[in-house]
Scaffold this active site. Structure first.
Site, mmCIF file in Angstrom:
data_model
loop_
_atom_site.group_PDB
_atom_site.id
_atom_site.type_symbol
_atom_site.label_atom_id
_atom_site.label_comp_id
_atom_site.label_asym_id
_atom_site.label_seq_id
_atom_site.Cartn_x
_atom_site.Cartn_y
_atom_site.Cartn_z
ATOM 1 N N ASP A 205 0.844 -1.191 0.000
ATOM 2 C CA ASP A 205 0.000 0.000 0.000
ATOM 3 C C ASP A 205 0.882 1.244 0.000
ATOM 4 O O ASP A 205 1.980 1.235 -0.572
ATOM 5 C CB ASP A 205 -0.939 -0.043 1.218
ATOM 6 C CG ASP A 205 -2.277 0.611 0.945
ATOM 7 O OD1 ASP A 205 -2.290 1.846 0.812
ATOM 8 O OD2 ASP A 205 -3.296 -0.090 0.873
ATOM 9 N N ASN A 328 -13.713 0.768 -6.865
ATOM 10 C CA ASN A 328 -14.704 1.752 -6.424
ATOM 11 C C ASN A 328 -15.426 2.451 -7.567
ATOM 12 O O ASN A 328 -16.014 3.514 -7.373
ATOM 13 C CB ASN A 328 -14.024 2.822 -5.558
ATOM 14 C CG ASN A 328 -13.441 2.251 -4.295
ATOM 15 O OD1 ASN A 328 -13.876 1.205 -3.803
ATOM 16 N ND2 ASN A 328 -12.424 2.908 -3.754
ATOM 17 N N SER A 404 -11.358 -0.574 -0.593
ATOM 18 C CA SER A 404 -10.058 -0.636 0.082
ATOM 19 C C SER A 404 -10.216 -0.864 1.575
ATOM 20 O O SER A 404 -9.356 -1.474 2.214
ATOM 21 C CB SER A 404 -9.293 0.676 -0.141
ATOM 22 O OG SER A 404 -8.732 0.731 -1.424
#
Length: 833
Positions: A205, A328, A404
């Site tokens: 990440d 998303n 996420s």
């Protein structure tokens, strides 16, 4: 009503094809600044330019001046593909994202931001000074944009005999616990003694702030794969990490508080995650023996690309479980969540409703994704001290939403199971989490997979389905002769006692039930053993055509296993085959002929093959061996039976533009059409051909209604310079021809006298060098401007089509569009500041 601004292009040749349904976002949105010129150099060396976010122009390097272009706008995204690489793009050898303008601009690949094009080459070893990373998944390269045109040729010489070679954009992914942790049942797992102890989870990440009170002592190894400092300036990785293994200093405890973390920083301080960095992070996490890898990332990566391949490979070879965000965008699952082996996670809110941003399936082949959902709306977790979140919660926490945020809930749940079953690998962990998920009856499998993860049930249950989901595929219409399709669903019992399951399965479309049969209603799974049942879909039933969804439910006391099911009972559809014959009467090779069918209601485009009943526009573009450019169009084609079409390019006729100037040459010809559907939506498509004498147009079939189709040809003629541009031309002709209801059958346009046209004396005032530009528009006729460099002061005599809106431009100066009358002379003066 949608409006467009008129703007000056920077260069002489202008682009190609636009698909613009009414109400869709306009091209102005390509440049978020709305002010500065932006350009993107393609891997072919061609440079695409946007001015103030408005329509596009193209400059081509030496040797590519006569290459045509095709561009499409679909799903809000412009794709610009030079004709000489179209076949490589269609075959998948060249990544389509390399020509996606919106993506390239959004992710910072424009010329002002970077001087190179980052690539990943797979399928062959590449020897190049431009290599930046040697990955087990391929080779990452950085190609200077000034060398882009030669790079493809050089690579082609290296890999001529290797058909598996593919060139991918090294794209950028994006980082796509109060009530949420109890929502998935974690406290019950803790009470049972499972807290993730002894399990290592890798977080790939934006980095982890290991000084946060919830994360002190949790991170056991770190590696920074970016060029930025190791700190988590974005805050995303810290939030994700604490959702997995936060100690809960202030009450926000993670799902697996005793798990340990690997911190792989693969996202830069602006939230961009280069695919090559993610690939390197994946290889590092596997080498560090991570049991679970959390990838709360998604975005531009291609389905089936290097990331999907890496997830599938390392799952297969090491048994590592990759838990991946679905994305998303609310439209389709993003890679690497499209990887078959990934445990892909969608998002729900605290009331179990699907989040509006959560990306649904299917993925290729109708496969079910996401696999499960988890809470992803309004999640509170640790805040990195280096970040500035939009919704801080006190000094040390932040509230975020996204798939996420859902993903680390599932990664944490996997860590709990991995502690309970230390010998389990990805297959068992994924099976246990999908089998025990809680399905929402209001959602389809393509929205939720098996349902919202329920780790409380997962740690208690001994029987799981080793088949996480079942797609019966598409049963072709008509259905009277459909053959039943059977799939085996296997169960495994990890307990010490045999378990007898009561089985029930259903498929429905709305209130209609599909026919589904089980080989047994009861199934005994022996202790430590396996058993299976055949599930059969029979689409000969009388229910309506379309997609049927449902699930297989197996229960034994408190144990319950869910397996989502889908079956596509194809709507009335037919086989459509198109053969394109060239000038020699022989079929044109597939890499030089491109056939498209456009649904005249939705404007969705498809290739020939299996096509739903309806009315379509047929569009054929082809290229001859000497640079000939053919386009043949049938405005309306009714598909109501199996159809075989032969498109004969010999029936296309030439385009010839003649003006009363002996030294005149055709600079460029735009040719296309506008479609209008019953709802008033419009689709506009046009191509360009730099050499008008090599252009051939043809019409096919019967005309359409005049208000549904309009073809157009916009021609620009002048005195051409040696390089084929209009530099120093003393005159220019701008001509527009239209056809209502049908396309052109060639075009012979002859101007006998200049008085047939409007005469405009364009006077360009100022000093130094600048650029003049000219654009003509009519209803249903929209092309981009032409332009040429000019030394000031200068004069250009223009002979322009009457009843047309013409806009005059010089540098940054733009006059309002106006019409000019035939046979009259008008003076237009433009002065640079």
């Amino acid at each position: 009503m949608r409006t467009r601004r008129w703007t000056t292009p920077l260069l002489a040749a202008v682009l190609v094809l636009a698909l613009v349904p009414a109400g869709q976002a306009s091209a102005e949105q390509l440049d978020e600044t709305g002010a500065q010129d932006r350009s993107v150099t393609l891997i072919t060396g061609d440079k695409v330019v946007l001015k103030g976010g408005d329509p596009i122009s193209v400059v081509r390097p030496a040797g590519r001046e006569q290459i045509g272009f095709e561009s499409r706008k679909a799903n809000g995204s412009w794709t610009v593909i030079p004709s000489d690489v179209r076949a490589a793009v269609d075959s998948g050898r060249l990544d389509r994202r390399l020509f996606d303008l919106d993506l390239l601009l959004r992710d910072g690949y424009d010329d002002a931001t970077r001087a190179d094009i980052p690539l990943i080459v797979t399928g062959a070893a590449v020897q190049s000074r431009q290599a930046t990373k040697a990955l087990k998944s391929g080779t990452a390269l950085s190609v200077p944009k000034e060398n882009a045109a030669s790079f493809l040729k050089d690579l082609g010489r290296q890999t001529t005999r290797i058909t598996s070679t593919k060139i991918w954009l090294d794209g950028k992914l994006r980082p796509s616990l109060d009530h949420s942790v109890p929502q998935i049942g974690a406290p019950a797992a803790w009470q049972a003694g499972y807290t993730g102890k002894g399990v290592t989870v890798a977080v790939l990440d934006s980095g982890i702030d290991a000084t946060h009170p919830d994360l002190t002592g949790q991170v056991v190894a770190t590696k920074n794969f970016t060029a930025d400092p190791a700190a988590d300036a974005v805050g995303h990785g810290t939030h994700v990490a604490s959702t997995i293994a936060g100690k809960g200093a202030d009450g926000y405890q993670g799902v697996a508080p005793d798990a340990k973390l690997l911190d792989g920083k693969v996202c830069d301080d602006f939230g961009g995650c280069a695919e090559s960095d993610v690939l390197a992070g994946v290889e590092w996490a596997v080498a560090q023996k991570a049991k679970v890898v959390n990838l709360s990332l998604g975005g531009s990566s291609a389905e089936g690309g290097p990331l999907d391949q890496a997830v599938d490979r390392w799952t297969r070879e090491t048994g590592t479980l990759f838990v991946v965000a679905a994305g998303n965008n609310g439209r389709e699952v993003e890679s690497p969540g499209t990887a078959a082996a990934a445990l892909t996670v969608g998002a729900v809110d605290r009331d179990e409703n699907l989040a509006d941003f959560s990306a649904p399936g299917p993925v290729s082949g109708g496969a079910i994704k996401p696999d499960v959902t988890a809470p992803g709306v309004g999640i509170v977790a640790a805040k990195s001290s280096a970040s500035h979140p939009e919704e801080p919660v006190g000094d040390k926490y932040a509230r975020m939403s996204g798939t996420s945020m859902a993903t680390p809930h599932v990664a944490g749940a996997a860590a709990l199971l991995a502690q309970q079953h230390s010998g389990w690998k990805a297959t068992e962990l994924k099976a246990a989490l999908t089998s025990t998920a809680k399905a929402n009856p209001a959602l389809t499998p393509y929205q939720q997979g098996s349902g919202r993860v329920d780790v409380a049930r997962a740690v208690q249950q001994t029987v799981v389905a080793m088949t996480s989901s079942v797609s019966f595929g598409t049963a072709q219409w008509p259905h009277a002769d459909d053959k039943p399709v059977s799939k085996e669903v296997g169960f495994k019992n990890f307990g010490t006692s045999a378990v007898t399951l009561e089985l029930k399965a259903e498929l429905t479309k709305g209130t209609a039930a599909g026919v589904l049969r089980l080989s047994a209603d009861r199934l005994t799974v022996p202790a430590g053993g396996t058993a299976s049942v055949q599930v059969t879909s029979d689409t000969t039933h009388s229910g309506p055509d379309g997609l049927y969804t449902g699930r297989l439910t197996a229960t034994a006391g408190s144990q319950q296993v869910n397996v989502p099911l889908v079956a596509d009972k194809e709507v009335e559809s037919y086989d459509v085959a198109v053969t394109v014959l060239g000038a020699d009467g022989k079929p044109v090779p597939a890499d030089r002929a491109f056939v498209g069918l456009t649904n005249l209601t939705t404007f969705e485009s498809s290739d020939p093959g299996r096509v739903a009943k309806g009315k379509y526009g047929l569009d054929v573009t082809a290229f001859g061996p000497a640079g000939e450019h053919y386009r043949m169009v049938q405005p309306e084609l009714t598909i109501s039976k199996d159809t075989t079409l032969v498109v004969d390019l010999r029936k296309a006729k030439p385009v010839k533009i003649t003006v009363p100037r002996a030294d005149a040459g055709t600079f460029v010809v735009f040719f296309g059409y506008e479609l209008t559907n019953r709802a008033g939506d419009k689709a506009l498509t046009f191509n360009l051909q730099p050499e008008g004498d090599k252009l051939f147009l043809g019409r096919m079939g019967r005309p359409a209604a005049a208000d549904r189709f309009q073809g157009f040809v916009a021609s620009y003629v002048g005195k051409l310079a040696a390089d084929g541009t209009l530099t120093d031309t003393p005159y220019v002709y701008g001509l527009i021809d239209t056809r209502r209801g049908q396309f052109f059958d060639g075009l012979q346009r002859r101007i006998f006298t200049d008085r047939q046209l409007a005469h405009v004396v364009a006077q360009y005032k100022g000093s130094g060098e600048s650029q003049w530009a000219l654009a003509g528009r009519q209803p249903g006729v929209e092309t981009f401007p032409i332009a040429a460099p000019v030394k000031l002061p200068a004069r250009v005599d223009q002979y322009l089509e009457p009843r047309t809106d013409w806009q005059q431009m010089l540098g940054e100066v733009q006059n309002e569009p106006r019409q000019y009358k035939a046979g009259r002379t008008t003076y237009e003066t433009l002065t640079t500041p």
